[in-house]
Motif scaffolding. Structure first.
Motif, short mmCIF file in Angstrom:
data_model
loop_
_atom_site.label_atom_id
_atom_site.label_comp_id
_atom_site.label_asym_id
_atom_site.label_seq_id
_atom_site.Cartn_x
_atom_site.Cartn_y
_atom_site.Cartn_z
N GLY A 113 0.82 -1.20 0.00
CA GLY A 113 0.00 0.00 0.00
C GLY A 113 0.85 1.25 0.00
N HIS A 114 0.38 2.28 -0.71
CA HIS A 114 1.08 3.57 -0.73
C HIS A 114 0.22 4.61 -0.03
CE1 HIS A 114 1.88 7.57 -2.71
NE2 HIS A 114 3.02 7.30 -2.11
N SER A 115 0.83 5.40 0.86
CA SER A 115 0.18 6.51 1.55
C SER A 115 -1.01 5.99 2.37
CB SER A 115 -0.23 7.58 0.54
OG SER A 115 -0.59 8.77 1.17
N LYS A 116 -2.24 6.43 2.09
CA LYS A 116 -3.39 5.89 2.83
C LYS A 116 -3.49 4.39 2.63
CE LYS A 116 -8.40 6.14 3.41
NZ LYS A 116 -9.69 6.53 2.79
N GLY A 117 -3.15 3.91 1.43
CA GLY A 117 -3.16 2.47 1.17
C GLY A 117 -2.19 1.72 2.06
N ALA A 118 -1.10 2.39 2.46
CA ALA A 118 -0.15 1.77 3.38
C ALA A 118 -0.79 1.58 4.75
CB ALA A 118 1.12 2.62 3.49
N ASN A 119 -1.53 2.58 5.20
CA ASN A 119 -2.25 2.43 6.46
C ASN A 119 -3.28 1.31 6.37
OD1 ASN A 119 -1.50 5.62 6.47
ND2 ASN A 119 -1.56 4.78 8.54
N VAL A 120 -3.92 1.20 5.22
CA VAL A 120 -4.93 0.15 5.04
C VAL A 120 -4.30 -1.24 5.13
CG1 VAL A 120 -6.57 -0.87 3.40
CG2 VAL A 120 -6.52 1.61 3.73
N VAL A 121 -3.14 -1.45 4.50
CA VAL A 121 -2.54 -2.79 4.55
C VAL A 121 -2.05 -3.12 5.96
CG1 VAL A 121 -1.96 -2.83 2.10
CG2 VAL A 121 -0.23 -2.06 3.73
N LEU A 122 -1.59 -2.10 6.70
CA LEU A 122 -1.18 -2.34 8.09
C LEU A 122 -2.39 -2.66 8.96
CD1 LEU A 122 1.44 0.52 8.43
CD2 LEU A 122 1.95 -1.93 8.56
N LEU A 123 -3.49 -1.94 8.74
CA LEU A 123 -4.71 -2.23 9.49
C LEU A 123 -5.25 -3.62 9.13
CD1 LEU A 123 -6.51 1.24 9.24
CD2 LEU A 123 -5.46 0.24 11.29
N TYR A 124 -5.11 -3.99 7.87
CA TYR A 124 -5.51 -5.34 7.45
C TYR A 124 -4.73 -6.38 8.25
CZ TYR A 124 -6.44 -9.38 4.48
OH TYR A 124 -6.83 -10.63 4.02
N ALA A 125 -3.42 -6.17 8.35
CA ALA A 125 -2.58 -7.13 9.07
C ALA A 125 -2.89 -7.16 10.56
CB ALA A 125 -1.10 -6.78 8.86
N SER A 126 -3.42 -6.05 11.09
CA SER A 126 -3.78 -6.03 12.52
C SER A 126 -5.09 -6.78 12.77
CB SER A 126 -3.89 -4.59 13.02
OG SER A 126 -5.12 -3.99 12.63
N LYS A 127 -5.96 -6.81 11.75
CA LYS A 127 -7.28 -7.44 11.90
C LYS A 127 -7.29 -8.88 11.40
CE LYS A 127 -12.18 -6.77 10.66
NZ LYS A 127 -13.16 -5.88 10.01
N HIS A 128 -6.65 -9.12 10.28
CA HIS A 128 -6.59 -10.45 9.68
C HIS A 128 -5.14 -10.94 9.76
CE1 HIS A 128 -10.59 -9.70 8.05
NE2 HIS A 128 -10.15 -8.54 7.61
N HIS A 129 -4.97 -12.20 9.82
CA HIS A 129 -3.61 -12.72 10.02
C HIS A 129 -3.27 -13.77 8.98
CE1 HIS A 129 -3.66 -10.46 13.77
NE2 HIS A 129 -4.84 -11.00 14.01
N ASP A 130 -3.75 -13.51 7.75
CA ASP A 130 -3.56 -14.49 6.68
C ASP A 130 -2.52 -14.08 5.65
OD1 ASP A 130 -5.14 -12.40 5.83
OD2 ASP A 130 -6.55 -13.63 4.70
#
Length: 269
Positions: A113-130
């Motif tokens: 993810g870039h910029s806001k997309g980077a925050n989204v991928v980090l949040l994804y990793a915090s919620k999902h662990h796949d």
């Protein structure tokens, strides 16, 4: 850009994936013949056609790595309404995409993810662990920061009075106008990246890349991520701004090499 488009011309396929609200998410699959793939996530007000997304897909393809770049809800060709906040909604969009490819027996080896997309991928990793490899390209560590620069002083008072603030944004190669409402602003202010990053599995590899001359999100944010993520690697692109305008080659090279390194480690394991 023309060369990147030429490189991609032979292996592109438009894929439409419904999210949980029933909106159609539109993306481009770049199939190198490898069933495993990387998912690319654009930033605020951008799209899958952003230079960074297109150039990364091209570089990954040359390395024999399949990728999928798509538009979040309300962006680009995807259905739904655009929103300034909607971080968790975009996490849900990304989850719909990963589940689609898992259902098609294609492994997702990394999310970028870039910029806001980077925050989204980090949040994804915090919620999902796949997903075990996450790329944070110029993400923001402290989401409340940067809002005054974007909206001006007394932004909350103005929003409550007018109902919204209209913003003109230039993101990558795209310019657009959008409205920031109190609800969308609170969505952003309610998220603590520090707390969410602490929920990311220790075995999940996080690679942070940031430009030293980024005036949109300061490079100091990258060092903050480095302090709290245990399985973390940091690369600073000297002289690069937020969109890596004159540093696309270094950005794509770093990302591709990190993925190759990760794949090699997986093979050794």
């Amino acid at each position: 850009m023309a060369q990147a488009a030429q490189d991609l011309a032979f292996h592109q396929q438009k894929v439409i994936i419904p999210n949980k609200q029933g909106n159609k998410l539109v993306g481009i699959l770049h199939d190198s013949g490898n069933l495993e793939l990387v998912i690319l996530c654009h930033g605020l007000g951008a799209s899958k056609e952003d230079n960074i997304m297109v150039n990364l897909a091209s570089a990954l393809g040359k390395a024999g790595i399949s990728s999928f770049r798509f538009d979040f809800t309300g962006n680009g060709e995807s259905e739904g309404s655009f929103g300034f906040g909607n971080y968790w909604r975009e996490v849900d969009d990304l989850h719909a995409v990963t589940q689609h490819f898992h259902g098609a027996n294609r492994g997702v080896i990394a999310i970028i993810g870039h910029s806001k997309g980077a925050n989204v991928v980090l949040l994804y990793a915090s919620k999902h662990h796949d997903i075990k490899t996450v790329f944070n390209l110029s993400g923001r560590y402290n989401l409340p920061e940067g809002i005054e620069e974007l909206l001006g002083k007394d932004f909350m008072e103005r929003i409550r009075k007018e109902g919204f603030i209209e913003v003109k944004s230039n993101s990558g190669n795209l310019s657009r106008r959008y409205r920031v409402t109190e609800e969308s602003l609170k969505d952003r202010l309610s998220i603590s990246m520090h707390e969410e990053c602490l929920k990311i599995d220790k075995e999940c590899r996080v690679f942070t890349v940031h430009g030293s001359a980024d005036q949109t999100i300061p490079v100091s944010d990258a060092y903050e991520f480095a302090k709290i993520l245990p399985n973390h690697k940091l690369h600073i692109v000297e002289g690069a701004n937020h969109i890596y305008a004159d540093h696309q080659a270094e950005l794509t090279s770093v990302v591709v090499n990190f993925i190759k390194e990760t794949l090699h480690q997986g093979t050794d394991a």
